[in-house]
Design an enzyme around this catalytic site. Structure first.
Site, PDB file in Angstrom:
ATOM      1  N   ARG A 157      -3.823 -33.932 -25.467  1.00  0.00           N
ATOM      2  CA  ARG A 157      -4.322 -34.643 -24.282  1.00  0.00           C
ATOM      3  C   ARG A 157      -4.133 -36.146 -24.408  1.00  0.00           C
ATOM      4  O   ARG A 157      -4.977 -36.940 -23.980  1.00  0.00           O
ATOM      5  CB  ARG A 157      -5.800 -34.321 -24.023  1.00  0.00           C
ATOM      6  CG  ARG A 157      -6.098 -32.856 -23.837  1.00  0.00           C
ATOM      7  CD  ARG A 157      -5.403 -32.266 -22.601  1.00  0.00           C
ATOM      8  NE  ARG A 157      -5.695 -30.848 -22.521  1.00  0.00           N
ATOM      9  CZ  ARG A 157      -4.967 -29.887 -23.084  1.00  0.00           C
ATOM     10  NH1 ARG A 157      -3.867 -30.205 -23.744  1.00  0.00           N
ATOM     11  NH2 ARG A 157      -5.301 -28.615 -22.965  1.00  0.00           N
ATOM     12  N   SER A 202     -11.622 -29.976 -16.802  1.00  0.00           N
ATOM     13  CA  SER A 202     -12.228 -30.009 -18.137  1.00  0.00           C
ATOM     14  C   SER A 202     -12.563 -31.453 -18.500  1.00  0.00           C
ATOM     15  O   SER A 202     -11.675 -32.305 -18.552  1.00  0.00           O
ATOM     16  CB  SER A 202     -11.280 -29.416 -19.173  1.00  0.00           C
ATOM     17  OG  SER A 202     -11.018 -28.057 -18.885  1.00  0.00           O
ATOM     18  N   GLU A 259     -12.088 -36.384 -21.635  1.00  0.00           N
ATOM     19  CA  GLU A 259     -10.669 -36.381 -21.265  1.00  0.00           C
ATOM     20  C   GLU A 259     -10.345 -37.433 -20.225  1.00  0.00           C
ATOM     21  O   GLU A 259      -9.324 -38.109 -20.328  1.00  0.00           O
ATOM     22  CB  GLU A 259     -10.257 -34.990 -20.735  1.00  0.00           C
ATOM     23  CG  GLU A 259      -9.974 -33.968 -21.812  1.00  0.00           C
ATOM     24  CD  GLU A 259      -9.233 -32.764 -21.241  1.00  0.00           C
ATOM     25  OE1 GLU A 259      -8.484 -32.934 -20.259  1.00  0.00           O
ATOM     26  OE2 GLU A 259      -9.390 -31.667 -21.783  1.00  0.00           O
TER      27      GLU A 259
END
Length: 349
Positions: free
Chosen positions: A170, A243, A339
């Site tokens: 990520r 998420s 994130e």
């Protein structure tokens, strides 16, 4: 200033509709950019010289913690095509402003498999490499070939290959240099020798339920879409950024200590000997699944997703995310990392 400049650059624009958490914020200046000529004209405008810049895709990985006192550039570069083919692969290019899911489905319908596990991920093609998006056993980096980006500092168009992007979990070179690059087009290498990625438990279960032993790429995509729709909220119906936390990666020793205390803890050994944990499981065990803190809470079907139940501001998202992190750390000694990118206000420490 060209005669078309006032049509390109807008003043004091609400960003509520440009972020999937539906957080209220305003941009001092805003422009939707369809090509490099437009971009150059905008950047030459004397009114925005010296101001900070925010490059915006679909707004699905963004927390607007406050107003943005600068220039927001919404990437609207379009187009998709097969640009090359060799004995082993097809090379498929898409404009940075193309909808990611629509692009994935188009590649499958054209017979170019490989991206099916990344179906239904919100956002744009240009934003996908920034986050190195991933799901259900696949990361974008595995099929990435190259991209063209506009360097907003130097004014030059720059090419990046896979090594240049410094992809990680990520993460990427672009995420570590926010506001500098606008990604105009991305090229993917999709191998002709396709093999389905179905080891992820939910995908295998969904295919087995349909009696599919040897799935086609479209069948894998359909399974992923069904899983995501069952677990994740639609941003069009309830504000969310997907998420919210990365799955933490810990040392083998740290995992061994945790596993002794929590035998049922999901874990995924990594090639480097470290172990990835399931952030959603940690959050659920900490008592946050379906729980709210003011207008923000963890989704009832998937604790990994923070949702805006209505009326939330950036400060509310920050407070809820910090509370979740504190409770997970208190119980497991594991620090969760968000994130999304926080813009316009204080970011989590």
């Amino acid at each position: 200033m060209s005669s078309s400049q006032p049509d390109l650059l807008q003043r004091d624009v609400a960003l509520d509709a440009f972020n999937t958490l539906r957080l209220p914020a305003r941009a001092a200046w805003f422009a939707a950019v369809h090509d490099v000529d437009q971009l150059r004209a905008i950047l030459e405008d004397p009114r925005i010289q010296g101001l900070p810049r925010l490059v915006l895709g679909g707004g699905s990985n963004l927390v607007l913690a406050g107003d943005f006192d600068g220039l927001v550039l919404q990437v609207a570069f379009k187009g998709r095509s097969r640009v090359q083919e060799d004995a082993d692969a097809w090379y498929i290019r898409a404009g940075g402003g193309e909808n990611w899911h629509d692009f994935v489905r188009w590649t499958l319908e054209m017979g170019w498999a490989g991206l099916e596990n990344l179906s239904l991920i919100p956002g744009t093609v240009g934003a996908a490499p920034v986050q190195n998006i991933g799901a259900y056993g696949l990361e974008l980096a595995e099929h990435f070939y190259s991209l063209r980006a506009y360097d907003l500092e130097t004014g030059k168009t720059v090419g990046f290959d896979k090594a240049d992007c410094h992809f990680a979990y990520r993460d990427s070179f672009f995420k570590r240099h926010p506001g500098r690059y606008l990604i105009g087009a991305v090229t993917f290498r999709l191998p002709k020798a396709w093999r389905p990625v179905t080891a992820y438990a939910d995908v295998a279960k969904a295919l087995a339920a349909e009696g599919i032993a040897q799935p086609t790429p479209l069948q894998v995509s359909d399974a992923v879409i069904a899983i995501r729709r069952a677990k994740l909220p639609d941003p069009a119906e309830i504000g969310n950024a997907g998420s919210f936390f990365k799955n933490p990666v810990v040392s083998a020793e740290a995992h061994a200590r945790l596993a002794a205390l929590h035998p049922g803890m999901p874990h995924y050994p990594q090639p480097n000997g470290r172990v990835k944990l399931a952030a959603g499981w940690l959050i659920e065990q900490a008592g946050w699944k379906g729980r709210r803190l003011g207008p923000v809470g963890c989704y009832a079907r998937q604790a990994l997703v923070l949702v805006n139940h209505g009326g939330a501001r950036g400060a509310d998202v920050l407070a809820a995310s910090q509370a979740v992190r504190a409770d997970v750390f208190a119980r497991f000694g594991v620090d969760l990392e968000p994130e999304p990118v926080f813009v316009g206000g204080a970011a989590p420490g």
